[in-house]
Scaffold this motif. Structure first.
Motif, PDB file in Angstrom:
ATOM      1  N   MET A  74       0.822  -1.205   0.000  1.00 20.37           N
ATOM      2  CA  MET A  74       0.000   0.000   0.000  1.00 20.37           C
ATOM      3  C   MET A  74       0.856   1.255   0.000  1.00 20.37           C
ATOM      4  N   THR A  75       1.917   1.242   0.789  1.00 20.39           N
ATOM      5  CA  THR A  75       2.812   2.394   0.854  1.00 20.39           C
ATOM      6  C   THR A  75       3.414   2.686  -0.515  1.00 20.39           C
ATOM      7  N   ARG A  76       3.827   1.635  -1.197  1.00 19.80           N
ATOM      8  CA  ARG A  76       4.425   1.816  -2.517  1.00 19.80           C
ATOM      9  C   ARG A  76       3.404   2.280  -3.551  1.00 19.80           C
ATOM     10  N   ILE A  77       2.203   1.734  -3.472  1.00 19.95           N
ATOM     11  CA  ILE A  77       1.150   2.143  -4.411  1.00 19.95           C
ATOM     12  C   ILE A  77       0.788   3.613  -4.202  1.00 19.95           C
ATOM     13  N   GLU A  80       3.163   6.241  -5.459  1.00 18.25           N
ATOM     14  CA  GLU A  80       3.123   6.405  -6.917  1.00 18.25           C
ATOM     15  C   GLU A  80       1.773   6.934  -7.399  1.00 18.25           C
ATOM     16  N   PHE A  81       0.716   6.529  -6.685  1.00 12.75           N
ATOM     17  CA  PHE A  81      -0.649   6.922  -7.067  1.00 12.75           C
ATOM     18  C   PHE A  81      -1.379   7.432  -5.818  1.00 12.75           C
ATOM     19  N   PRO A  82      -1.165   8.674  -5.428  1.00  5.38           N
ATOM     20  CA  PRO A  82      -1.755   9.207  -4.188  1.00  5.38           C
ATOM     21  C   PRO A  82      -3.273   9.160  -4.161  1.00  5.38           C
ATOM     22  N   GLU A  83      -3.882   9.080  -5.331  1.00  7.96           N
ATOM     23  CA  GLU A  83      -5.345   9.069  -5.401  1.00  7.96           C
ATOM     24  C   GLU A  83      -5.926   7.675  -5.180  1.00  7.96           C
ATOM     25  N   ALA A  84      -5.092   6.665  -5.044  1.00  7.29           N
ATOM     26  CA  ALA A  84      -5.555   5.282  -4.905  1.00  7.29           C
ATOM     27  C   ALA A  84      -6.461   5.122  -3.682  1.00  7.29           C
ATOM     28  N   ARG A  85      -7.531   4.360  -3.867  1.00  4.62           N
ATOM     29  CA  ARG A  85      -8.451   4.068  -2.771  1.00  4.62           C
ATOM     30  C   ARG A  85      -8.287   2.600  -2.405  1.00  4.62           C
ATOM     31  N   ILE A  86      -7.811   2.369  -1.188  1.00  8.75           N
ATOM     32  CA  ILE A  86      -7.462   1.013  -0.767  1.00  8.75           C
ATOM     33  C   ILE A  86      -8.238   0.638   0.488  1.00  8.75           C
ATOM     34  N   LEU A  87      -8.931  -0.493   0.413  1.00  5.41           N
ATOM     35  CA  LEU A  87      -9.657  -1.040   1.558  1.00  5.41           C
ATOM     36  C   LEU A  87      -8.838  -2.217   2.080  1.00  5.41           C
ATOM     37  N   VAL A  88      -8.302  -2.061   3.274  1.00  5.93           N
ATOM     38  CA  VAL A  88      -7.428  -3.063   3.862  1.00  5.93           C
ATOM     39  C   VAL A  88      -8.254  -4.111   4.609  1.00  5.93           C
ATOM     40  N   LEU A  89      -7.872  -5.383   4.445  1.00  7.82           N
ATOM     41  CA  LEU A  89      -8.544  -6.486   5.120  1.00  7.82           C
ATOM     42  C   LEU A  89      -7.586  -7.143   6.108  1.00  7.82           C
ATOM     43  N   THR A  90      -8.094  -7.516   7.279  1.00 11.23           N
ATOM     44  CA  THR A  90      -7.252  -8.202   8.249  1.00 11.23           C
ATOM     45  C   THR A  90      -8.088  -9.186   9.048  1.00 11.23           C
ATOM     46  N   THR A  91      -7.417 -10.166   9.628  1.00 11.37           N
ATOM     47  CA  THR A  91      -8.100 -11.199  10.396  1.00 11.37           C
ATOM     48  C   THR A  91      -8.277 -10.805  11.847  1.00 11.37           C
ATOM     49  N   TYR A  92      -7.303 -10.039  12.384  1.00  7.39           N
ATOM     50  CA  TYR A  92      -7.293  -9.752  13.812  1.00  7.39           C
ATOM     51  C   TYR A  92      -7.494  -8.270  14.102  1.00  7.39           C
ATOM     52  N   SER A  93      -8.388  -7.968  15.050  1.00  6.44           N
ATOM     53  CA  SER A  93      -8.632  -6.572  15.418  1.00  6.44           C
ATOM     54  C   SER A  93      -7.413  -5.956  16.081  1.00  6.44           C
ATOM     55  N   GLY A  94      -6.565  -6.795  16.694  1.00  6.25           N
ATOM     56  CA  GLY A  94      -5.389  -6.271  17.385  1.00  6.25           C
ATOM     57  C   GLY A  94      -4.138  -6.237  16.539  1.00  6.25           C
ATOM     58  N   ASP A  95      -4.274  -6.391  15.237  1.00  8.17           N
ATOM     59  CA  ASP A  95      -3.102  -6.363  14.357  1.00  8.17           C
ATOM     60  C   ASP A  95      -2.402  -5.014  14.469  1.00  8.17           C
ATOM     61  N   GLY A  96      -1.163  -5.024  14.962  1.00  6.37           N
ATOM     62  CA  GLY A  96      -0.435  -3.778  15.179  1.00  6.37           C
ATOM     63  C   GLY A  96      -0.183  -2.987  13.917  1.00  6.37           C
ATOM     64  N   ARG A  97      -0.314  -3.631  12.759  1.00  9.24           N
ATOM     65  CA  ARG A  97      -0.084  -2.917  11.505  1.00  9.24           C
ATOM     66  C   ARG A  97      -1.265  -2.041  11.107  1.00  9.24           C
ATOM     67  N   ALA A  98      -2.347  -2.133  11.884  1.00  8.91           N
ATOM     68  CA  ALA A  98      -3.499  -1.270  11.598  1.00  8.91           C
ATOM     69  C   ALA A  98      -3.085   0.190  11.614  1.00  8.91           C
ATOM     70  N   THR A  99      -2.312   0.557  12.627  1.00  8.91           N
ATOM     71  CA  THR A  99      -1.840   1.942  12.734  1.00  8.91           C
ATOM     72  C   THR A  99      -1.024   2.334  11.519  1.00  8.91           C
ATOM     73  N   GLN A 100      -0.118   1.440  11.086  1.00  8.75           N
ATOM     74  CA  GLN A 100       0.717   1.736   9.922  1.00  8.75           C
ATOM     75  C   GLN A 100      -0.139   1.922   8.674  1.00  8.75           C
ATOM     76  N   ALA A 101      -1.123   1.058   8.517  1.00  9.49           N
ATOM     77  CA  ALA A 101      -1.974   1.136   7.332  1.00  9.49           C
ATOM     78  C   ALA A 101      -2.771   2.428   7.306  1.00  9.49           C
ATOM     79  N   ILE A 102      -3.322   2.807   8.449  1.00 10.88           N
ATOM     80  CA  ILE A 102      -4.112   4.036   8.523  1.00 10.88           C
ATOM     81  C   ILE A 102      -3.231   5.251   8.254  1.00 10.88           C
ATOM     82  N   LYS A 103      -2.046   5.271   8.863  1.00 10.21           N
ATOM     83  CA  LYS A 103      -1.125   6.389   8.644  1.00 10.21           C
ATOM     84  C   LYS A 103      -0.646   6.447   7.198  1.00 10.21           C
TER      85      LYS A 103
END
Length: 210
Positions: A74-77, A80-103
């Motif tokens: 996602m960071t790389r996309i 290159e394409f700031p207008e990209a709309r990305i819906l992230v999927l995860t299995t665990y609500s406590g996934d620490g990468r949630a913060t990274q993805a949102i940021k």
């Protein structure tokens, strides 16, 4: 929901390394006239390639994938394409990468066990320019974002005990300017207006003990 003859369907790409989940999402899309599946992939490298080649309206992206994970893809996309709309999927609500993805700029974040009830609304909301963050995931990400470093905790605990910046500096063998810098970082991290507010937030979230 039906698509009028004047509207184009929402073009969607799905990237997830679990075939059953991909198949389930594909089956859901097949019943929705306003949604069009244009590409499928199974790792982060595929997500980057698909976006470059297909430019989907929305990219559904798993976080946990081999080789290149969802956050890096996602960071790389988005770089290159700031207008990209990305819906992230995860299995665990406590996934620490949630913060990274949102940021990093995710337009939405959804638990896989919520796909049946929330996926279609999330896609349509994001396509209209909105966002969609699962409450369980966003809550966990918010708590993750509020974590303090060990040194920030030391500084705030001393401040909570009534010590001035000068006294904190002496206690921790730091310069007063360094302590001021820590306090500024603490305020920003916690969204606090002043010391009292920062202490209250930190105590409420179990970040420091009085």
């Amino acid at each position: 929901m039906e698509t009028s003859e004047f509207e184009s369907p929402i073009r969607i790409a799905v990237v997830d390394d679990h075939p059953l989940l991909r198949d389930g999402i594909i089956a859901v899309f097949a019943t929705q006239p306003d949604l069009e599946l244009i590409a499928v992939g199974e790792d982060g490298e595929a997500a980057i390639r698909i976006y470059r080649e297909k430019r989907p309206d929305i990219l559904l992206l798993d976080l946990q994938m081999p080789n290149v994970d969802g956050v890096e893809a996602m960071t790389r996309i988005l770089s290159e394409f700031p207008e990209a709309r990305i819906l992230v999927l995860t299995t665990y609500s406590g996934d620490g990468r949630a913060t990274q993805a949102i940021k990093a700029g995710a337009s939405g974040y959804l638990l896989k066990n919520s796909l049946r009830t929330e996926l279609l609304d999330a896609i349509r909301s994001i396509h209209r320019g909105g966002t969609h963050f699962d409450r369980q995931v966003f809550g966990a990400a918010d708590r993750e974002a509020k974590r303090l470093t060990a040194r920030e905790s030391d500084v705030l605990e001393l401040a909570a005990a009534g010590n001035s910046n000068k006294q904190i500096a002496a206690r921790l063998s730091l310069s007063e300017d360094t302590v001021k810098g820590y306090m500024k970082a603490i305020f920003a991290r916690l969204g606090a207006m002043d010391r009292t507010h920062a202490v209250a937030i930190a105590v409420r979230n179990g970040l420091i003990e009085l």
